[in-house]
Design an enzyme around this catalytic site. Structure first.
Site, PDB file in Angstrom:
ATOM      1  N   GLU A  51      -5.373  -4.066   0.738  1.00  0.00           N
ATOM      2  CA  GLU A  51      -4.819  -4.830  -0.381  1.00  0.00           C
ATOM      3  C   GLU A  51      -3.365  -4.454  -0.649  1.00  0.00           C
ATOM      4  OE1 GLU A  51      -5.952  -7.358  -1.780  1.00  0.00           O
ATOM      5  OE2 GLU A  51      -8.039  -7.347  -1.118  1.00  0.00           O
ATOM      6  N   TYR A  65      -4.172  -7.228 -10.048  1.00  0.00           N
ATOM      7  CA  TYR A  65      -4.786  -7.912  -8.920  1.00  0.00           C
ATOM      8  C   TYR A  65      -5.503  -6.936  -7.981  1.00  0.00           C
ATOM      9  CZ  TYR A  65      -5.376  -9.799  -4.336  1.00  0.00           C
ATOM     10  OH  TYR A  65      -5.934 -10.122  -3.132  1.00  0.00           O
ATOM     11  N   ASP A 122      -4.087 -14.015  -7.660  1.00  0.00           N
ATOM     12  CA  ASP A 122      -2.743 -13.938  -7.092  1.00  0.00           C
ATOM     13  C   ASP A 122      -2.224 -15.350  -6.856  1.00  0.00           C
ATOM     14  OD1 ASP A 122      -4.048 -14.883  -4.846  1.00  0.00           O
ATOM     15  OD2 ASP A 122      -3.130 -13.439  -3.483  1.00  0.00           O
TER      16      ASP A 122
END
Length: 380
Positions: free
Chosen positions: A65, A148, A166
């Site tokens: 991520e 996020y 996002d």
């Protein structure tokens, strides 16, 4: 993890209802209900096979991520595999020298991500005994983990019902609902988050897939550049922006500020089998990374001679002049690069041979000089 099974498929009655409703009068609630029913069955058939989807290890998911922030999936794949090979656990990453970490990150950009990754790994390995918090609330308190990323890790690794929102999600949901308001508005951001949560399933296995599925829909079908691929979208008949002909104008965004343009003169200084490098300041653009010596503005050859004299160098040979550009998020560099053979001390410069240069992280902004230098070394 990769999708499997057939959970979440709408019943025959629900499908009959959706197919026979008047799609010109759809409400936002009806659109989101259809989205919740159709997303995961589509994903189980169309999901991209990505390495971080084969695990529920929070460390591996977290690394992916962070790498994926502001970066395309295709660019991340090789970095991700090499990174986990070098640092298979959070303890390995925490113990790594920063230079090794930055070298592995070289070319991926946004280097503050790597430093925050290191800081976070040290906190998890030390204060948290190697265990990541298992909730959004715990994850978001760690260095470099924002809203996020915390939601993405909490849902994929721990099955927490938490939407990760996002750019892909903003695009999908503002098109589905034909939202005319700018997504830069904080109230609209909260609204989209509520929409994402309302469509989210409740079963742990499906929760782990939901955020990934929405990302894939935005990245491969409801694409940001050019016309969206409505012909293969599972939500085509329920998408209000498609029905209203506004899909390509959603989401609405405030105009971007133009990048600040900067002229720079970059020096590839060669002394014997060594080249000159220096380290950037610990704060600011490309903080703490290595670079070729450079100054503001575009210098003439006479000005180059004067500049080098101040560094205690004299020119032995002029080889090449190269023009190059590099775009950062808020700044654009227009560079004039001089390739020179020099002699002298070079005050404030670090001289590295080929092996030494391999050990330092050099931003892609200087790739033009790096390529020329590598060609020269290979020719020796």
């Amino acid at each position: 993890m990769l999708p499997g099974g057939a959970k979440g498929v709408a019943s025959g009655g629900e499908l009959w209802y959706y197919h026979n409703m008047n799609t010109t009068e759809l409400t936002t609630e009806e659109v989101l209900s259809a989205f919740g029913q159709r997303l995961l069955p589509w994903f189980r058939q169309a999901a991209r096979d990505l390495p971080w989807r084969h695990t529920d290890d929070p460390y591996a998911i977290w690394v992916s991520e962070i790498m994926l922030q502001q970066t395309r999936v295709a660019a991340v794949l090789g970095y991700y595999q090499r990174f986990l090979a070098a640092f298979p656990t959070v303890e390995d990453l925490a113990a790594a020298p920063e230079e090794q970490l930055m070298k592995l990150w070289e070319g991926l950009g946004y280097y503050s991500r790597a430093r925050n990754l290191h800081r976070c790994a040290k906190m998890v390995a030390g204060e948290l005994n190697g265990r990541f918090p298992e909730s959004y609330e715990g994850l978001v308190k760690l260095p470099g983990i924002g809203d996020y990323t915390a939601a993405a890790v909490a849902s994929a690794a721990f099955g927490e019902r938490c939407p990760a929102v996002d750019g892909n999600v903003y695009r999908v949901l503002t098109r589905l609902t034909d939202c005319p308001d700018p997504v830069t508005d904080i109230a609209v951001k909260h609204r989209v988050r509520r929409w994402a949560e309302s469509a989210m399933p409740y079963e742990t296995h499906d929760i782990r897939l939901y955020n990934q599925a929405t990302m894939d829909l935005g990245a491969t079908v409801c694409i940001p550049v050019g016309a969206p691929r409505c012909e293969v979208c599972p939500m085509a008949e329920f998408c209000l922006a498609r029905l209203h002909g506004t899909a390509e104008s959603r989401p609405v965004r405030a105009p971007k500020k133009p990048r600040k343009a900067e002229d720079r003169t970059v020096f590839l200084l060669i002394r014997g089998r060594e080249a000159a490098f220096c380290k950037r300041p610990p704060k600011g653009l490309l903080a703490g990374l290595w670079e070729f010596p450079n100054v503001e503005g575009k210098l003439t050859e006479d000005q180059v001679v004067d500049c080098l004299r101040l560094w205690g160098l004299t020119v032995k040979g002029w080889y090449r002049r190269i023009s190059a550009q590099h775009l950062f998020t808020h700044v654009e560099w227009d560079m004039l690069c001089y390739v020179l053979e020099v002699e002298g001390e070079g005050r404030g410069l670090t001289w590295l041979d080929e092996e030494g240069a391999r050990q330092v992280a050099l931003p892609s902004a200087f790739r033009c000089c790096q390529t020329v230098l590598q060609e020269r070394w290979e020719g020796w």
